[in-house]
Design a protein around this motif. Structure first.
Motif, PDB file in Angstrom:
ATOM      1  N   ARG A  12      -5.759  53.742  41.322  1.00 25.49           N
ATOM      2  CA  ARG A  12      -4.988  52.501  41.157  1.00 25.49           C
ATOM      3  C   ARG A  12      -5.103  51.616  42.396  1.00 25.49           C
ATOM      4  N   ALA A  16      -6.881  47.931  42.517  1.00 30.28           N
ATOM      5  CA  ALA A  16      -6.184  46.754  43.045  1.00 30.28           C
ATOM      6  C   ALA A  16      -7.018  46.066  44.123  1.00 30.28           C
ATOM      7  N   THR A 174      -1.677  53.195  32.836  1.00 26.84           N
ATOM      8  CA  THR A 174      -1.272  52.276  33.898  1.00 26.84           C
ATOM      9  C   THR A 174      -1.458  50.823  33.474  1.00 26.84           C
ATOM     10  N   LEU A 176      -1.229  47.166  35.635  1.00 27.79           N
ATOM     11  CA  LEU A 176      -1.155  46.700  37.020  1.00 27.79           C
ATOM     12  C   LEU A 176      -1.345  45.191  37.053  1.00 27.79           C
ATOM     13  N   HIS A 177      -0.494  44.524  37.814  1.00 26.04           N
ATOM     14  CA  HIS A 177      -0.623  43.083  38.017  1.00 26.04           C
ATOM     15  C   HIS A 177      -0.755  42.809  39.503  1.00 26.04           C
ATOM     16  N   ILE A 191       1.269  43.592  44.512  1.00 28.44           N
ATOM     17  CA  ILE A 191       0.922  44.521  43.439  1.00 28.44           C
ATOM     18  C   ILE A 191       2.182  44.983  42.722  1.00 28.44           C
ATOM     19  N   ARG A 192       2.159  44.866  41.414  1.00 27.88           N
ATOM     20  CA  ARG A 192       3.190  45.467  40.568  1.00 27.88           C
ATOM     21  C   ARG A 192       2.481  46.436  39.629  1.00 27.88           C
ATOM     22  N   CYS A 193       3.010  47.632  39.498  1.00 26.29           N
ATOM     23  CA  CYS A 193       2.297  48.664  38.746  1.00 26.29           C
ATOM     24  C   CYS A 193       3.293  49.569  38.034  1.00 26.29           C
ATOM     25  N   THR A 194       2.936  49.970  36.826  1.00 25.82           N
ATOM     26  CA  THR A 194       3.830  50.836  36.050  1.00 25.82           C
ATOM     27  C   THR A 194       3.843  52.266  36.556  1.00 25.82           C
ATOM     28  N   LEU A 197       1.478  54.066  43.293  1.00 22.82           N
ATOM     29  CA  LEU A 197       0.275  53.943  44.111  1.00 22.82           C
ATOM     30  C   LEU A 197       0.303  54.946  45.257  1.00 22.82           C
TER      31      LEU A 197
END
Length: 244
Positions: A12, A16, A174, A176-177, A191-194, A197
């Protein structure tokens, strides 16, 4: 954390980083080609694959292929672009199957990409799809690009001052934005991630982005939905029911 979970956490982070690098390159190239016959559209597709690499810290190498489009009305509508891509993928799969072949998004026939790692090692595994966009809360790309040239932004700006975004879905579930902001404070990575990281984060950690694809406005949720349809089609085809 088990080794496989650590590998995914590392992946991840690597994804990113690739997104940030590709979005920056996309921005610079689009700026250089703006208002020419070779002007680029504001959106790009990214496909992520991994190959086994025992000598690497987590035993893999990440390969990223991408597709850029020339500027056109069709290439500016990202949800529509994603829906069209999903339909093209389904058509390519069916057409190849009818000819006794198996279609692959990297080619050689009907490739989805035109840049990046278009020839990863044999056996490289699909792990996700993403989009890079030059549209941001600063405005739509065409609007912002004009601002760079007419000085209407109120101060001198270059492409390196502009923001960009990436949206990614991976085969482990996952989402990820990445909000790439050159003016962000030090330590703010955007970073926003479900999923985590950090493989050493405590198990009781509350992730405010666990439902990332359900957050945001209607347009953002629709983008996630369309990206999810494309991702599902690619995953079903490339993994064929095997674990991702």
């Amino acid at each position: 954390m088990p080794g496989q979970a650590r590998r995914w956490a590392d992946l991840r982070v690597q994804v990113a980083y690739r997104c940030r690098r590709l979005n920056t390159g996309h921005m610079v190239e689009a700026d250089q080609r703006h208002d020419t016959r070779e002007a680029l559209g504001p959106h790009a597709l990214m496909l992520f694959f991994v190959s086994e690499a025992p000598a690497e810290p987590h035993g893999y190498l990440l390969h990223t292929a991408y597709r850029l489009w020339l500027a056109s009305p069709e290439s500016e509508d990202l949800p529509r672009l994603l829906a069209d891509l999903a339909e093209v993928v389904r058509t390519n799969i069916a057409r190849a199957a009818s000819a006794g072949r198996r279609w692959h998004p990297l080619g050689p026939d009907a490739s989805m990409v035109n840049g990046g790692d278009m020839s990863p090692p044999p056996g490289a595994t699909y792990v996700g799809v993403g989009v890079s966009t030059l549209d941001s809360d600063q405005g739509r790309w065409q609007q912002v690009a004009r601002t760079l040239r007419d000085g209407s932004g109120g101060r001198y700006l270059s492409a390196f001052d502009l923001k960009g975004q990436c949206y990614v879905l991976l085969t482990d579930g996952t989402a990820l934005h990445l909000d790439r902001d050159p003016q962000a404070r030090i330590g703010v990575d955007g970073i926003r991630c479900t999923k985590t990281l950090d493989p050493d984060r405590p198990a009781y950690w509350h992730n405010p982005h666990a439902n990332l694809t359900e957050q945001g406005d209607d347009a953002t949720r629709e983008l996630w939905r369309r990206l999810g349809m494309l991702h599902h089609t690619l995953t079903s085809h490339l993994h064929g029911g095997r674990p991702a």
